[in-house]
Design a protein around this motif. Structure first.
Motif, PDB file in Angstrom:
ATOM      1  N   TYR A 100       0.812  -1.226   0.000  1.00  0.00           N
ATOM      2  CA  TYR A 100       0.000   0.000   0.000  1.00  0.00           C
ATOM      3  C   TYR A 100       0.837   1.264   0.000  1.00  0.00           C
ATOM      4  O   TYR A 100       0.330   2.367  -0.013  1.00  0.00           O
ATOM      5  CB  TYR A 100      -1.020   0.004   1.147  1.00  0.00           C
ATOM      6  N   ALA A 101       2.162   1.073  -0.015  1.00  0.00           N
ATOM      7  CA  ALA A 101       3.017   2.261  -0.124  1.00  0.00           C
ATOM      8  C   ALA A 101       3.016   2.782  -1.558  1.00  0.00           C
ATOM      9  O   ALA A 101       3.474   3.878  -1.828  1.00  0.00           O
ATOM     10  CB  ALA A 101       4.435   1.912   0.300  1.00  0.00           C
ATOM     11  N   THR A 102       2.494   1.969  -2.496  1.00  0.00           N
ATOM     12  CA  THR A 102       2.473   2.402  -3.895  1.00  0.00           C
ATOM     13  C   THR A 102       1.057   2.818  -4.265  1.00  0.00           C
ATOM     14  O   THR A 102       0.128   2.013  -4.217  1.00  0.00           O
ATOM     15  CB  THR A 102       2.931   1.233  -4.809  1.00  0.00           C
TER      16      THR A 102
ATOM     17  N   ALA B 126      -9.304   2.205   2.752  1.00  0.00           N
ATOM     18  CA  ALA B 126      -9.416   3.405   3.580  1.00  0.00           C
ATOM     19  C   ALA B 126      -8.944   3.105   5.006  1.00  0.00           C
ATOM     20  O   ALA B 126      -8.234   3.914   5.623  1.00  0.00           O
ATOM     21  CB  ALA B 126     -10.856   3.903   3.588  1.00  0.00           C
ATOM     22  N   VAL B 127      -9.300   1.929   5.527  1.00  0.00           N
ATOM     23  CA  VAL B 127      -8.885   1.541   6.881  1.00  0.00           C
ATOM     24  C   VAL B 127      -7.371   1.378   6.941  1.00  0.00           C
ATOM     25  O   VAL B 127      -6.714   1.840   7.870  1.00  0.00           O
ATOM     26  CB  VAL B 127      -9.598   0.231   7.312  1.00  0.00           C
ATOM     27  N   LEU B 128      -6.827   0.735   5.893  1.00  0.00           N
ATOM     28  CA  LEU B 128      -5.376   0.542   5.872  1.00  0.00           C
ATOM     29  C   LEU B 128      -4.649   1.882   5.889  1.00  0.00           C
ATOM     30  O   LEU B 128      -3.688   2.072   6.639  1.00  0.00           O
ATOM     31  CB  LEU B 128      -4.965  -0.227   4.610  1.00  0.00           C
ATOM     32  N   TYR B 129      -5.130   2.811   5.070  1.00  0.00           N
ATOM     33  CA  TYR B 129      -4.456   4.102   5.011  1.00  0.00           C
ATOM     34  C   TYR B 129      -4.706   4.951   6.258  1.00  0.00           C
ATOM     35  O   TYR B 129      -3.975   5.882   6.539  1.00  0.00           O
ATOM     36  CB  TYR B 129      -4.884   4.865   3.752  1.00  0.00           C
ATOM     37  N   SER B 130      -5.749   4.604   7.016  1.00  0.00           N
ATOM     38  CA  SER B 130      -6.053   5.394   8.223  1.00  0.00           C
ATOM     39  C   SER B 130      -4.948   5.268   9.253  1.00  0.00           C
ATOM     40  O   SER B 130      -4.859   6.060  10.191  1.00  0.00           O
ATOM     41  CB  SER B 130      -7.376   4.924   8.833  1.00  0.00           C
ATOM     42  N   SER B 131      -4.056   4.251   9.089  1.00  0.00           N
ATOM     43  CA  SER B 131      -2.996   4.080  10.074  1.00  0.00           C
ATOM     44  C   SER B 131      -1.937   5.163   9.966  1.00  0.00           C
ATOM     45  O   SER B 131      -1.091   5.289  10.838  1.00  0.00           O
ATOM     46  CB  SER B 131      -2.349   2.713   9.893  1.00  0.00           C
ATOM     47  N   ASP B 132      -1.963   5.929   8.887  1.00  0.00           N
ATOM     48  CA  ASP B 132      -0.995   7.013   8.772  1.00  0.00           C
ATOM     49  C   ASP B 132      -1.673   8.221   8.130  1.00  0.00           C
ATOM     50  O   ASP B 132      -1.820   8.307   6.913  1.00  0.00           O
ATOM     51  CB  ASP B 132       0.201   6.554   7.926  1.00  0.00           C
ATOM     52  N   ALA B 133      -2.090   9.126   8.990  1.00  0.00           N
ATOM     53  CA  ALA B 133      -2.850  10.280   8.512  1.00  0.00           C
ATOM     54  C   ALA B 133      -2.018  11.183   7.613  1.00  0.00           C
ATOM     55  O   ALA B 133      -2.558  12.032   6.909  1.00  0.00           O
ATOM     56  CB  ALA B 133      -3.379  11.076   9.701  1.00  0.00           C
ATOM     57  N   LYS B 134      -0.691  10.981   7.636  1.00  0.00           N
ATOM     58  CA  LYS B 134       0.148  11.851   6.791  1.00  0.00           C
ATOM     59  C   LYS B 134       0.159  11.409   5.338  1.00  0.00           C
ATOM     60  O   LYS B 134       0.569  12.144   4.468  1.00  0.00           O
ATOM     61  CB  LYS B 134       1.581  11.836   7.332  1.00  0.00           C
TER      62      LYS B 134
ATOM     63  N   SER C  10       8.404  -4.477  22.233  1.00  0.00           N
ATOM     64  CA  SER C  10       8.357  -3.093  22.716  1.00  0.00           C
ATOM     65  C   SER C  10       7.118  -2.881  23.594  1.00  0.00           C
ATOM     66  O   SER C  10       6.032  -3.343  23.259  1.00  0.00           O
ATOM     67  CB  SER C  10       8.298  -2.130  21.526  1.00  0.00           C
ATOM     68  N   PRO C  11       7.264  -2.155  24.704  1.00  0.00           N
ATOM     69  CA  PRO C  11       6.077  -1.888  25.527  1.00  0.00           C
ATOM     70  C   PRO C  11       5.186  -0.815  24.907  1.00  0.00           C
ATOM     71  O   PRO C  11       4.073  -0.584  25.380  1.00  0.00           O
ATOM     72  CB  PRO C  11       6.681  -1.401  26.854  1.00  0.00           C
ATOM     73  N   LEU C  12       5.689  -0.146  23.871  1.00  0.00           N
ATOM     74  CA  LEU C  12       4.900   0.909  23.240  1.00  0.00           C
ATOM     75  C   LEU C  12       4.005   0.289  22.179  1.00  0.00           C
ATOM     76  O   LEU C  12       4.431  -0.579  21.415  1.00  0.00           O
ATOM     77  CB  LEU C  12       5.825   1.943  22.596  1.00  0.00           C
ATOM     78  N   ALA C  13       2.758   0.748  22.150  1.00  0.00           N
ATOM     79  CA  ALA C  13       1.797   0.144  21.219  1.00  0.00           C
ATOM     80  C   ALA C  13       2.162   0.468  19.779  1.00  0.00           C
ATOM     81  O   ALA C  13       2.762   1.516  19.497  1.00  0.00           O
ATOM     82  CB  ALA C  13       0.399   0.658  21.530  1.00  0.00           C
ATOM     83  N   ASN C  14       1.789  -0.443  18.883  1.00  0.00           N
ATOM     84  CA  ASN C  14       2.013  -0.221  17.456  1.00  0.00           C
ATOM     85  C   ASN C  14       0.857   0.631  16.929  1.00  0.00           C
ATOM     86  O   ASN C  14      -0.266   0.162  16.772  1.00  0.00           O
ATOM     87  CB  ASN C  14       2.060  -1.588  16.762  1.00  0.00           C
ATOM     88  N   THR C  15       1.149   1.889  16.685  1.00  0.00           N
ATOM     89  CA  THR C  15       0.098   2.844  16.336  1.00  0.00           C
ATOM     90  C   THR C  15      -0.677   2.417  15.090  1.00  0.00           C
ATOM     91  O   THR C  15      -1.907   2.486  15.055  1.00  0.00           O
ATOM     92  CB  THR C  15       0.713   4.237  16.115  1.00  0.00           C
ATOM     93  N   ALA C  16       0.057   1.977  14.063  1.00  0.00           N
ATOM     94  CA  ALA C  16      -0.609   1.617  12.807  1.00  0.00           C
ATOM     95  C   ALA C  16      -1.632   0.504  13.037  1.00  0.00           C
ATOM     96  O   ALA C  16      -2.784   0.600  12.587  1.00  0.00           O
ATOM     97  CB  ALA C  16       0.425   1.185  11.780  1.00  0.00           C
ATOM     98  N   LEU C  17      -1.209  -0.542  13.765  1.00  0.00           N
ATOM     99  CA  LEU C  17      -2.132  -1.658  14.005  1.00  0.00           C
ATOM    100  C   LEU C  17      -3.327  -1.225  14.844  1.00  0.00           C
ATOM    101  O   LEU C  17      -4.461  -1.634  14.606  1.00  0.00           O
ATOM    102  CB  LEU C  17      -1.407  -2.795  14.730  1.00  0.00           C
TER     103      LEU C  17
END
Lengths: 1184, 151
Positions: free
Chosen positions: A239-241, A268-276, A425-432
């Motif tokens: 989805y980077a392309t 749309a859901v996939l792309y929602s993981s990175d609003a930029k 990592s204890p930090l959540a994976n934002t994209a997921l």
């Protein structure tokens, strides 16, 4: 507000809005309308218009699409098309930008917004039914969906998964086949095939996801098509392309509207993981508009991310505040109670299921059994949270759910939950987390911290507004710990860690992590250990990080997935390893990585093992025994148990042989038994296994080195009988002056060595009675050594090299790659190569597969002929019949004169004379062996290379003529050629003169294992399941080569006759008086016992009955079963022996009696000449 | 006097290499090793001017009692790694009888391996030579490579 109320409300709102919008929509300009109506190619015209018209006119264009098919063909899919009218051959629109694809999609969806809303609602209903396991009702819902929305790929996929879960494999296969029946091969047939395969219970989702891209990469299709198939079958795409996203939309708009819609939302859901991302912006820009018309919480959430308008979240299901609060307060029983109520209403609420799983684990409450996906999810969550199951099954189940049910909402949420337990990592994976948030209708309050900053405040407000009096909204929406005394301590501490980390107070975060590490709960301790490692690494404190991770993994190996093992291993570069050499945690981290991830740091692990020893003044682990007190501890035990193993220790220069390595491991096991008595049995078992392996390896080595063998004890006995009298006569003649040796023999030898001319006299045999007697004796002894049918070299060359072993060794690499064909009987034709012809069957070019098959059969024949020629002509005793035979021990005149000189000068005894002749024999044989090695290098290897080159060249040109390439076959040929060269190296090692090894003794079981290992060296795939039984006095046998010959023939026959690679084999040994009875039974596949096999075995019986003294014939006829040779081995004893073999009751059996005289060396071998059968010969093992 | 170390387990090939050295570099002393282990011991105790290295090697020297332990398909690469570990800098030429080394997914063509070794062991790895008992072109290539290090 209950969701159904919300839905009704939104439905009414949507209807009203749609009317308003419809009245305000622009109409299509007349020229465009005329162009569309008058076009002879309406599809092409529509394709052009959808790219060129302004976005505002696209809804009007959708309304103007001709409603009726032209020439029987629809232009775009219609809502509600049933399967029998479903078309998967509608052409694709011309490519356009992603922005325009989105605009077009929105226009299409707006035109069907009501139907799509109903579809979304029905799909949600279906999901709930599948979760609770109400499969009958789920079937009805699927039928209703198909009757209203029509056939669609996503519902087809769900139906296959549903049938597999509810009715099993046969039902889903029947449905899948019915889809392909009567249709031309098209997208539906292909996707149903893949879906059916993927849903099989035995399919591994990870392997499926790996295999599909590998398979599709070989297809000769457009890359866009490949991308689409990959997306549909595995749910993955790049989805980077931007181009890929528009490709997927373009493909799906030509199948069905619901597929088009589901793909649109999925992207749309996939792309929602990175609003930029620009793509997110394109989707989000239009989704707000769409969310006003279609009732779909996924659209509402994406619109919320774009607009931060809290009312958007009203379309979603409220969090379960009662369960949330109970969890935060540590009221675990309440968590379980309230979660049950919640899940009854909302089976898809995975957040609640997750909290319930934690509560159950902490309280030790078992999960309630049930059917449906919900029960499977509960079981999976329990396993993943507790990590008590050591297999990978829970993760495989998670992947299976994610793959097979991905058109439903909950798999994305499950993925996000599992990630928390699988991440180091204890930090959540934002994209997921964001994908899970947007992909489902539920709201996880914890997602707050992952939301874009612009949305957080609105989200907090929405939570507080919807949960009067609850503490969860305050807890999750605030960075500080709420002033709430009733919060569970572990939750408070972890919140404190998070807060301190955000504030940059790492010392405080670390202290709190250590505090949490004292919790009674294993789960809390794992979370604490992960924080400690994370904080240490972020402060570049490598030593502490490595130690904490190593300790956590060793104490609780199930925590490994949550530990930053890879990060620690990466941090251990050469400098760090040098600095931390003395810390046992260093090799442990590298070992954990090597065992659980990949082999990237294998060398570094091995070096760290050695560096640790050196830093403690040792070169071998056993030398650390003196440092026990200083090193004692769980980490040191791990080091000894898992790292001080031969595989690692072999990299150290402290050991000079495999044997030394194994003996060191025995010493390590002894240390471990002392240090770690809890696992005493494990170490004792390993010690026994190492000792057994040492014995078997030594035995196999002895057998390998005995391929060039002459039974010198038997030769001595023969000489005693046949030459002693002649020697006495010769000695008498010498005594009275008839000496063959002449003066000046020493001078002749010096001249010979220095290269000077040797007197003619010494180059010819003296012509007199004495010399003839000496030459006769020596020649007879040499001849016996070479050609004796019972104990000469030829007998062993036949049995140990020419018979099967050579061909087996050289054919093995080709069999592994399926290159070589089988021959039907010794003189039969070669069977077809089914593997490679089937491999290229899909080319649909029967002339190619026929030609390929013929060429492979021809190659097989040439290859076998080449080996047979080598065996039949070269590995032979040189005679007039075998002039190319490479074993020849010509006696020169000079040798005879030297021998005569020795006899005269030393007053030699007969025994010494025989030993001297044998010594000359071995010297001459050594030269033959060098010559054979050279022949292999200079003739055989190039011959085989030529065969390979010819074959490669021919098959390549055959494929080239048809415009094809045969990369896989070519690669298999290269591998076979390399394997054959390696096998030839092994064959060369057979042709050496073994240095004598000490006398070794073996038990009955060990002899069997050695025999089996010898067969497995040639046929590594052969792995019978052995059951052995020995009855009688326990004795150890020293005539290993004879047993090895016996068991080699027996196992080779079992391999040939059983029809499987792992047959059950039962071997019984009974020692009675002076003979050992051996009975072997092996299971045989029924079809294998055919008349021809039985007839063949009968023929062998007949041959044995008739062949009185026919051993030479057997020796010369290679390639049979070897049973005739077995008969002759048993006949070598001076007493009669018994042999029987054949088929009986689905088994192949061999029964034999082995005289002990044959397998036990008598005391003073060769001197006494005869062996009795008394117990004096029975050796007990001299312990190593 | 310059030394050349030959690390090769195949007796015939080792003999051929030694003959080659005697003919082309008669002034050099030849040292022989038959396994990875004995090769490493040799370079730790002496400093040869050049190493001729087989790629597929047993771990230990074979003995009547021991076949030599595990055979490493990439034993030559392992040897180069050990040089790096012990910080020994010696020119090394790989002389192999195989055009493909290793089996299964690890199978690597000699050309690819040559490129990998060049990148991984710069300044140590000189190049590779394909040896074939029946073809003599290996001698020319080996001579051209070895000349730069042994006069």
């Amino acid at each position: 507000m209950r969701p159904r109320d919300k839905y009704t409300h939104l439905k009414a709102m949507s209807k009203e809005r749609r009317h308003k919008q419809a009245s305000s929509r622009a109409t299509l300009p007349l020229p465009a309308l005329n162009k569309l109506r008058g076009s002879r190619q309406p599809f092409q015209t529509l394709s052009e218009l959808r790219s060129s018209l302004p976005q505002t006119l696209l809804p009007a264009l959708v309304s103007a699409i001709p409603r009726f098919p032209q020439n029987g063909l629809t232009v775009v899919p219609r809502f509600g098309t049933p399967f029998d009218r479903f078309r998967d051959d509608i052409p694709l629109f011309n490519p356009t930008s992603i922005k325009r694809e989105i605009d077009w999609a929105v226009a299409m969806f707006q035109a069907h917004s009501m139907q799509i809303s109903e579809f979304v609602q029905a799909k949600k209903k279906l999901e709930d039914l599948l979760l609770v396991g109400d499969f009958n009702e789920a079937s009805s819902v699927i039928e209703r969906i198909e009757s209203t929305a029509g056939f669609s790929i996503c519902i087809m996929d769900l139906k296959i998964a549903h049938l597999q879960l509810s009715l099993g494999l046969e039902a889903q296969k029947t449905y899948s086949r019915s889809l392909a029946a009567g249709r031309k091969a098209g997208m539906v047939s292909m996707l149903s095939y893949f879906s059916s395969w993927r849903n099989e219970e035995t399919s591994d989702p990870r392997r499926f996801k790996k295999e599909i891209p590998e398979n599709t990469a070989k297809w000769n299709v457009r890359s866009a098509f490949r991308e689409y198939v990959l997306f549909r079958t595995t749910g993955e795409f790049d989805y980077a392309t931007e181009e890929n996203a528009s490709t997927l939309l373009r493909y799906d708009q030509s199948y069905s509207i619901v597929d088009f819609y589901e793909t649109f939302v999925c992207l749309a859901v996939l792309y929602s993981s990175d609003a930029k991302l620009a793509e997110f912006s394109h989707f989000a820009d239009r989704i707000s508009e769409l969310a006003d018309e279609i009732v779909d919480p996924r659209l509402a959430k994406i619109a919320f991310l774009k607009t931060a308008a809290p009312q958007r979240l009203d379309a979603c299901v409220n969090p379960d505040w009662a369960t949330e609060d109970a969890y935060l307060r540590g009221q675990l029983e309440s968590v379980i109670d309230s979660s049950l109520r919640r899940i009854e209403i909302y089976p898809g609420d995975l957040r609640t299921r997750h909290l319930a799983a934690i509560a159950r684990i902490k309280l030790g409450v078992p999960i309630t059994e049930g059917t449906g996906i919900g029960a499977l999810i509960d079981r999976t969550l329990s396993s993943i949270v507790s990590k008590v199951i050591e297999t990978d099954q829970p993760m495989i189940d998670t992947d299976r759910i994610a793959l097979n049910w991905r058109y439903l909402g909950h798999p994305a949420t499950l993925d996000a939950i599992v990630e928390r337990y699988a991440s180091s990592s204890p930090l959540a994976n934002t994209a997921l987390q964001l994908r899970a948030f947007c992909g489902d209708s539920f709201v996880d309050p914890e997602v707050m911290t992952q939301l874009p900053a612009t949305c957080r405040s609105a989200f907090g407000k929405w939570m507080n507004l919807n949960a009067a009096g609850a503490i969860a909204p305050k807890f999750y929406s605030s960075n500080t710990i709420p002033n709430e005394e009733t919060l569970a301590p572990a939750i408070q501490i972890e919140k404190g860690i998070q807060r301190a980390r955000i504030d940059g107070k790492l010392d405080e975060a670390l202290n709190l992590s250590y505090e949490l590490n004292h919790s009674q709960s294993v789960l809390d301790r794992r979370i604490a250990a992960r924080w400690i490692a994370h904080l240490r690494l972020s402060r570049q404190e490598i030593r502490e990080a490595v130690r904490s991770v190593a300790t956590a993994c060793v104490i609780d190996k199930n925590s490994m997935a949550m530990m930053p093992v890879a990060e620690c291993a990466a941090a251990l570069d050469a400098t760090a390893r040098r600095e931390l050499a003395s810390d046992v945690a260093t090799p442990i981290i590298l070992d954990i990585y090597t065992r659980n991830f990949d082999g990237r740091y294998e060398s570094e692990r091995n070096y760290a093992y050695e560096d640790f020893l050196l830093s403690h003044g040792a070169t071998k682990p056993s030398q650390l025994k003196e440092n026990f007190d200083a090193l004692f501890g769980v980490l040191f035990i791990y080091y000894l148990r898992y790292i001080c193993v031969p595989e690692v220790m072999q990299s150290s220069i402290a050991f000079g042989s495999q044997r030394e390595l194994e003996e060191e491991r025995l010493a390590v096991c002894a240390m471990l038994a002392e240090m770690d008595p809890a696992h005493l049995e494990v170490y004792e078992e390993e010690s026994r296994e190492v000792t057994r392996k040492l014995v078997v390896r030594r035995g196999v080595r002895e057998v390998e080195q005995s391929k060039i063998f002459v039974d010198t004890n038997a030769i001595r006995r023969w000489a005693e009988k046949n030459l002693r009298e002649k020697f006495a006569r010769y000695a008498a003649l010498v005594q009275v002056g008839f000496d063959v040796a002449a003066l000046g023999i020493e001078e002749a030898i010096i001249n010979l060595i220095s290269g000077a001319k040797v007197s003619e006299e010494y180059l010819h045999f003296p012509k007199d009675e004495t010399s003839e007697l000496l030459v006769g004796m020596v020649s007879a002894l040499m001849n016996e050594c070479l050609t004796s049918s019972e104990h000469g070299l030829d007998c062993y060359l036949s049995m140990r090299i020419r018979h099967g072993a050579l061909a087996g060794q050289l054919r093995a690499p080709l069999e592994k790659e399926h290159i070589i064909c089988q021959r039907e009987g010794p003189r039969g034709l070669y069977t077809s190569n089914e593997f490679w012809t089937a491999h290229y069957w899909h080319w649909n070019q029967s002339d190619f597969t026929t030609a390929l098959d013929a060429r492979l059969r021809k190659f097989s024949e040439e290859f076998d002929q080449s080996i047979e020629h080598f065996a039949a002509e070269y590995i032979q005793i040189r005679t007039s019949e075998k002039p190319l035979g490479m074993f020849d021990t010509p006696i020169s005149a000079l040798f005879i004169r030297i021998l005569a000189s020795n006899i005269s000068e030393r007053d030699m005894s007969f025994e010494d004379f025989v030993e001297l002749c044998l010594s000359i024999f071995w010297t001459l044989l050594g030269k033959c062996l060098i010559a054979i090695n050279n022949t292999i290098d200079e003739n055989i290897a190039p011959d085989l290379d030529r065969l390979f080159s010819g074959l490669r060249s021919d098959v390549r040109s055959m494929a080239r003529e048809r415009g094809k390439s045969i990369d896989e076959l070519d690669s298999a040929l290269v591998k076979s050629q390399t394997g054959t060269r390696q096998a030839l190296q092994q064959v060369k090692s057979w042709f050496i003169l073994a240095k004598p090894v000490g006398q070794h003794f073996f038990s009955f079981d060990e002899l069997i294992e050695i025999g089996l290992e010898c067969v497995r060296n040639i046929h590594p795939e052969f792995s019978p399941s052995l059951k052995t039984r020995y009855t009688g006095e326990i004795i150890y046998f020293d005539q290993l080569p004879i047993f090895s010959d016996i068991f080699f023939i027996v196992f080779d026959n079992i391999r040939k006759h059983s029809g499987e690679v792992s047959p059950n084999v039962r071997i019984a040994g009974i020692l009675e008086s002076d003979r050992l009875q051996i009975e072997i039974h092996s299971d045989v596949c029924q079809p294998q016992i055919q008349a021809e096999h039985i007839a063949r075995v009968e023929l062998i019986h007949e041959t044995i009955r008739q062949a009185q003294g026919g051993y030479l014939r057997a020796v010369r006829s290679e390639g049979g079963t070897g049973l005739i040779k077995l008969r002759n081995i048993l006949r070598r004893g001076s007493e009669p022996s018994h042999l029987d073999f054949g088929f009986s009751d689905n088994s192949f059996y061999v029964k034999m009696e082995v005289p002990l005289v044959l397998v036990l060396t008598p005391p003073e071998a060769g001197k006494e000449g005869k062996v009795g059968g008394n117990s004096g010969n029975r050796r007990r093992r001299q312990q190593t | 006097m310059a030394e050349i170390l030959v690390i090769e387990d195949d007796d015939n090939k080792r003999e051929q290499l030694c003959l080659f050295i005697r003919r082309e570099f008669p002034q050099c002393v030849i040292q022989e090793a038959r396994s990875l282990h004995s090769g490493i011991l040799a370079v730790r105790h002496r400093a040869p001017a050049l190493v001729l290295l087989d790629m597929t090697l047993p771990n230990y020297d074979p003995s009547p009692d021991d076949a030599g332990g595990q055979t490493h398909s990439f034993g030559g690469r392992e040897f180069l790694k050990r040089l790096e570990r012990y910080e020994i800098k010696l020119p090394v030429i790989v002389v192999t009888q195989f055009t493909t080394i290793g089996t299964g997914p690890q199978a690597t063509s000699l050309d690819d391996l040559d490129r990998q070794l060049e990148v991984s062991f710069p300044g140590v790895y000189v190049g590779s030579v394909y040896y074939h008992a029946a073809i003599h072109s290996w001698k020319e290539k080996l001579l051209a490579l070895a000349r730069n290090f042994v006069q």
